[in-house]
Design a protein around this motif. Structure first.
Motif, PDB file in Angstrom:
ATOM      1  N   UNK A 102      38.924  41.025  34.827  1.00 34.84           N
ATOM      2  CA  UNK A 102      39.686  40.218  35.777  1.00 34.84           C
ATOM      3  C   UNK A 102      40.041  41.052  36.998  1.00 34.84           C
ATOM      4  N   UNK A 103      39.836  40.482  38.183  1.00 32.50           N
ATOM      5  CA  UNK A 103      40.229  41.133  39.434  1.00 32.50           C
ATOM      6  C   UNK A 103      41.308  40.285  40.101  1.00 32.50           C
ATOM      7  N   UNK A 104      42.531  40.792  40.119  1.00 33.83           N
ATOM      8  CA  UNK A 104      43.642  40.089  40.761  1.00 33.83           C
ATOM      9  C   UNK A 104      43.671  40.542  42.221  1.00 33.83           C
ATOM     10  N   UNK A 105      43.293  39.659  43.148  1.00 34.78           N
ATOM     11  CA  UNK A 105      43.135  40.051  44.554  1.00 34.78           C
ATOM     12  C   UNK A 105      44.331  39.614  45.386  1.00 34.78           C
ATOM     13  N   UNK A 106      44.582  40.287  46.509  1.00 32.85           N
ATOM     14  CA  UNK A 106      45.755  39.971  47.336  1.00 32.85           C
ATOM     15  C   UNK A 106      45.619  38.631  48.053  1.00 32.85           C
ATOM     16  N   UNK A 107      46.761  38.109  48.520  1.00 28.69           N
ATOM     17  CA  UNK A 107      46.775  36.831  49.214  1.00 28.69           C
ATOM     18  C   UNK A 107      46.963  36.941  50.712  1.00 28.69           C
ATOM     19  N   UNK A 108      47.439  38.089  51.217  1.00 29.86           N
ATOM     20  CA  UNK A 108      47.671  38.230  52.644  1.00 29.86           C
ATOM     21  C   UNK A 108      46.362  38.169  53.435  1.00 29.86           C
ATOM     22  N   UNK A 109      46.428  37.644  54.646  1.00 29.88           N
ATOM     23  CA  UNK A 109      45.247  37.552  55.500  1.00 29.88           C
ATOM     24  C   UNK A 109      44.651  38.934  55.733  1.00 29.88           C
ATOM     25  N   UNK A 110      45.515  39.949  55.929  1.00 35.10           N
ATOM     26  CA  UNK A 110      45.008  41.280  56.249  1.00 35.10           C
ATOM     27  C   UNK A 110      44.329  41.958  55.069  1.00 35.10           C
ATOM     28  N   UNK A 111      44.372  41.329  53.888  1.00 36.61           N
ATOM     29  CA  UNK A 111      43.701  41.885  52.724  1.00 36.61           C
ATOM     30  C   UNK A 111      42.510  41.015  52.293  1.00 36.61           C
ATOM     31  N   UNK A 112      41.952  40.250  53.240  1.00 40.01           N
ATOM     32  CA  UNK A 112      40.775  39.434  52.933  1.00 40.01           C
ATOM     33  C   UNK A 112      39.646  40.308  52.384  1.00 40.01           C
ATOM     34  N   UNK A 113      39.502  41.511  52.918  1.00 34.35           N
ATOM     35  CA  UNK A 113      38.444  42.419  52.465  1.00 34.35           C
ATOM     36  C   UNK A 113      38.611  42.754  50.987  1.00 34.35           C
ATOM     37  N   UNK A 114      39.866  42.804  50.503  1.00 33.80           N
ATOM     38  CA  UNK A 114      40.098  43.096  49.093  1.00 33.80           C
ATOM     39  C   UNK A 114      39.595  41.955  48.211  1.00 33.80           C
ATOM     40  N   UNK A 115      39.731  40.713  48.710  1.00 31.85           N
ATOM     41  CA  UNK A 115      39.185  39.604  47.937  1.00 31.85           C
ATOM     42  C   UNK A 115      37.675  39.677  47.880  1.00 31.85           C
ATOM     43  N   UNK A 116      37.050  40.067  48.989  1.00 31.56           N
ATOM     44  CA  UNK A 116      35.598  40.225  49.001  1.00 31.56           C
ATOM     45  C   UNK A 116      35.180  41.260  47.964  1.00 31.56           C
ATOM     46  N   UNK A 117      35.929  42.354  47.886  1.00 26.20           N
ATOM     47  CA  UNK A 117      35.622  43.389  46.899  1.00 26.20           C
ATOM     48  C   UNK A 117      35.747  42.849  45.481  1.00 26.20           C
ATOM     49  N   UNK A 118      36.841  42.145  45.215  1.00 29.05           N
ATOM     50  CA  UNK A 118      37.076  41.659  43.863  1.00 29.05           C
ATOM     51  C   UNK A 118      36.133  40.550  43.443  1.00 29.05           C
ATOM     52  N   UNK A 119      35.741  39.701  44.396  1.00 32.46           N
ATOM     53  CA  UNK A 119      34.916  38.535  44.060  1.00 32.46           C
ATOM     54  C   UNK A 119      33.421  38.806  44.180  1.00 32.46           C
ATOM     55  N   UNK A 120      33.032  39.967  44.696  1.00 30.42           N
ATOM     56  CA  UNK A 120      31.611  40.225  44.953  1.00 30.42           C
ATOM     57  C   UNK A 120      30.780  40.214  43.679  1.00 30.42           C
ATOM     58  N   UNK A 121      31.373  40.603  42.549  1.00 27.23           N
ATOM     59  CA  UNK A 121      30.640  40.601  41.283  1.00 27.23           C
ATOM     60  C   UNK A 121      31.144  39.516  40.344  1.00 27.23           C
ATOM     61  N   UNK A 122      32.043  38.654  40.814  1.00 32.74           N
ATOM     62  CA  UNK A 122      32.650  37.642  39.938  1.00 32.74           C
ATOM     63  C   UNK A 122      31.713  36.468  39.716  1.00 32.74           C
ATOM     64  N   UNK A 123      31.763  35.932  38.519  1.00 35.94           N
ATOM     65  CA  UNK A 123      31.019  34.717  38.193  1.00 35.94           C
ATOM     66  C   UNK A 123      31.911  33.484  38.292  1.00 35.94           C
ATOM     67  N   UNK A 124      33.211  33.722  38.455  1.00 36.30           N
ATOM     68  CA  UNK A 124      34.175  32.630  38.576  1.00 36.30           C
ATOM     69  C   UNK A 124      35.347  33.110  39.410  1.00 36.30           C
ATOM     70  N   UNK A 125      35.877  32.226  40.247  1.00 35.73           N
ATOM     71  CA  UNK A 125      37.066  32.534  41.040  1.00 35.73           C
ATOM     72  C   UNK A 125      38.148  31.508  40.734  1.00 35.73           C
ATOM     73  N   UNK A 126      39.356  31.995  40.459  1.00 35.12           N
ATOM     74  CA  UNK A 126      40.512  31.125  40.270  1.00 35.12           C
ATOM     75  C   UNK A 126      41.309  31.136  41.567  1.00 35.12           C
ATOM     76  N   UNK A 127      41.344  30.011  42.273  1.00 34.14           N
ATOM     77  CA  UNK A 127      42.095  29.886  43.522  1.00 34.14           C
ATOM     78  C   UNK A 127      43.390  29.149  43.229  1.00 34.14           C
ATOM     79  N   UNK A 128      44.512  29.823  43.467  1.00 35.19           N
ATOM     80  CA  UNK A 128      45.815  29.219  43.211  1.00 35.19           C
ATOM     81  C   UNK A 128      46.339  28.488  44.430  1.00 35.19           C
ATOM     82  N   UNK A 129      47.022  27.382  44.190  1.00 33.87           N
ATOM     83  CA  UNK A 129      47.685  26.615  45.233  1.00 33.87           C
ATOM     84  C   UNK A 129      49.089  26.290  44.746  1.00 33.87           C
ATOM     85  N   UNK A 130      50.079  26.500  45.603  1.00 31.51           N
ATOM     86  CA  UNK A 130      51.457  26.099  45.304  1.00 31.51           C
ATOM     87  C   UNK A 130      51.536  24.580  45.433  1.00 31.51           C
TER      88      UNK A 130
END
Length: 453
Positions: A102-130
C-alpha cells in the motif's frame, strides 16, 4: 527438465500462485486517507501490539481518548504535528486471501509528484472524497493522474458518511459525478463505496447503518479485484541486467544473460531479436533458480542462453522477432517533473529505460497539462516541480521503447541529472516513434563524450 506442454491456463495459475496487489490511496487534504489506511490495518489485524500501543500513547499525549489510527501511517514528525501526509508511506500487510503493498500518498497540490511515485506501479487506486465536500479540484487531479498512469482499477471511497447522516442520495450524487469524469478520462473500471473510516463503516466490516448499500467493503474489493493477467497476452520483453560468463572448468563456454522478464512469455526455441543492434538468434536454454526450464514468464528472474554467440550486454532488450518494439532516438512522452529544479529546453540529461541508461537532450517541451480542466498550455519553455507535460527528448543511442499505453514497464523511463544523479522527471512514452534505421548514428553525432546529437 520441465515439460514443454505448458498451457495458457497453467501460466495464469502459476503467475497468480501468490497473489499480490499493489494499490495507492489519494485524496484531498483532510479527506481521511491516513485514517482509512489505519483502520484497514487495524481491523484486518495487521498491526503489531507495540505499534498499537505507541499510537495509543501518542493519542493520549494529544488529548484524544480513542487511538488516532492515522498515526499508523503518518510517520514523519511534521506529518503528525500538522495532521497531514507529506511523504509516500508504504505499508505491507496480508490477509488469508491476498498480500498487499500500500502506498499512502499526499493530498496537497504541491505533492502531486508523490502521488505519481506511489501510483506508478499500482494496479488499483483508492481516491477518497469527503462526503460533505463532494468532488473537488484535487479529486479531479487525482483521477487525471490515475488515468495518465494507466491504473486499471479505481475505487471511489466516499468518506465521512457519518457526518452526512449516512444519506444514500449524497453518496449517489458524488458517485455519479466522479464516475462520469473519470470515465471520460478513460479509467477502465470504477467502484464506488460509501465509508466512514473513523467509525469503521464498510472498511473491513459491513456497515450496520447503511443497509441501502449492498456492495463490497473496501477490504473485500481489494481481496477480490482481478489483478493476475494471462502473461501470454503480452509480447515478451527481457531487459538484460547482467552477462554471466563463469569461464570455469565446469562451465568453460557458458554465456547467459540474466534479468527479469518485464512482460510476456519466453520459451526454448523462440526466435528472438536483440535490440538495439537488431541481431537475431534463438533461445537455446532458460535457467531459473539453478534449474533448466522450457518456459518462463513475467515477472520471473531468469538467465537466457542463446543459440548464437552474438554481442549482448547490459541494457540490451531481448524480444520475440515477430513482436519486437521499434527502435528510436526521438522519444515523445508525457512526463511528470518531480525535482525542485526546473526542466528546460536544451537541458542535458541521462535517460534511464529498464536496464539501459543513455545521454540525452531535451529538444522540445510542446505543452504543459493543466490538471484542473485538462487543457494544454502550449510551449511553456520549462517544467517545474509537479508539472505534467509533453516533451521530446533526443538520445545519444537508440532505445527500444513500447508505448506506455501498451506496457507500463517498458514504456516508462526516468530523466536523471548527470551531474549528481538526481531524478528529475518520470516519463511515459507516447506511441509516435521515429523509424529505426540501419545506421544507428544520426547525422551530426559525436563521440560518446559529446552531447551534440
Amino acid at each position: 527438465m520441465s515439460t514443454t506442454n505448458t498451457t495458457r491456463a497453467d501460466l495464469t495459475v502459476e503467475a497468480g500462485a501468490t497473489s499480490l496487489l499493489r494499490f495507492a490511496t489519494a485524496g484531498s487534504v483532510d479527506d481521511g486517507k491516513s485514517t482509512l489506511v489505519g483502520r484497514l490495518l487495524h481491523d484486518s489485524k495487521s498491526v503489531l501490539a507495540d505499534q498499537l500501543e505507541a499510537v495509543e500513547h501518542a493519542s493520549r499525549n494529544r488529548g484524544q481518548e480513542a487511538p488516532d489510527l492515522a498515526l499508523l501511517t503518518d510517520g514523519l514528525r511534521a506529518e503528525r504535528e500538522q495532521g497531514i501526509t507529506i511523504d509516500v508511506a508504504y505499508r505491507y500487510f496480508a490477509t488469508p486471501r491476498r498480500r498487499f503493498i500500500l502506498a499512502d500518498t499526499p493530498g496537497h497540490v504541491q505533492y502531486t509528484r508523490n502521488m505519481v511515485t506511489g501510483a506508478s506501479t499500482a494496479e488499483l487506486a483508492v481516491v477518497l472524497v469527503d462526503a460533505r465536500n463532494g468532488v473537488v479540484e484535487q479529486t479531479r487531479r487525482h483521477a487525471a493522474v490515475a488515468a495518465l498512469l494507466r491504473v486499471p482499477h479505481v475505487v471511489l471511497a466516499v468518506n465521512k458518511m457519518d457526518l452526512v447522516d449516512y444519506q444514500e442520495s449524497v453518496f449517489a450524487a458524488i458517485a455519479e459525478e466522479f464516475t462520469a469524469y473519470a470515465g471520460s478520462l478513460g479509467v477502465p473500471e470504477i467502484t464506488a463505496i460509501p465509508i466512514s473510516a473513523l467509525a469503521g463503516d464498510n472498511v473491513v466490516t459491513p456497515s450496520a447503518t447503511m443497509d441501502w448499500y449492498g456492495g463490497p467493503t473496501v477490504l473485500e474489493h481489494l481481496e477480490t479485484v482481478p489483478v493476475v493477467a494471462d502473461p501470454s497476452d503480452d509480447p515478451a520483453r527481457f531487459p538484460v541486467q547482467y552477462v554471466i560468463r563463469p569461464q570455469t572448468a565446469e562451465h568453460p563456454d557458458y554465456r547467459g544473460y540474466a534479468g527479469q522478464i518485464a512482460s510476456g512469455v519466453l520459451r526454448v526455441g523462440d526466435a528472438v531479436t536483440v535490440l538495439p543492434s537488431g541481431r537475431t538468434s534463438t533461445v537455446e536454454g532458460i535457467d531459473a533458480l539453478g534449474q533448466s526450464v522450457d518456459v518462463a514468464w513475467a515477472p520471473q528472474s531468469v538467465t537466457l542462453r542463446l543459440a548464437d554467440d552474438i554481442d549482448v550486454s547490459r541494457g540490451d532488450l531481448i524480444a520475440p522477432a515477430a513482436t519486437a518494439p521499434s527502435v528510436t532516438q526521438d522519444v515523445e512522452a508525457t512526463v511528470c517533473h518531480v525535482a525542485d529544479r526546473p526542466l528546460a529546453v536544451g537541458q542535458r540529461v541521462l535517460l534511464k529505460h529498464t536496464t539501459r541508461t543513455v545521454k540525452a537532450i531535451v529538444k522540445e517541451i510542446p505543452s504543459r497539462l493543466t490538471l484542473d480542466d485538462l487543457s494544454q498550455h502550449p510551449a511553456p519553455g520549462e517544467l517545474v516541480a509537479n508539472d505534467i507535460g509533453r516533451i521530446v527528448v533526443r538520445t545519444a543511442a537508440p532505445l527500444a521503447l513500447d508505448a506506455y499505453a501498451d506496457s507500463r514497464r517498458t514504456g516508462s523511463f526516468l530523466l536523471i541529472d548527470p551531474s549528481d544523479g538526481t531524478t528529475l522527471t518520470a516519463g511515459m512514452a507516447g506511441t509516435a516513434f521515429a523509424e529505426a534505421t540501419a545506421d544507428p548514428a544520426p547525422e551530426g553525432a559525436t563521440d560518446d563524450e559529446g552531447w551534440d546529437f
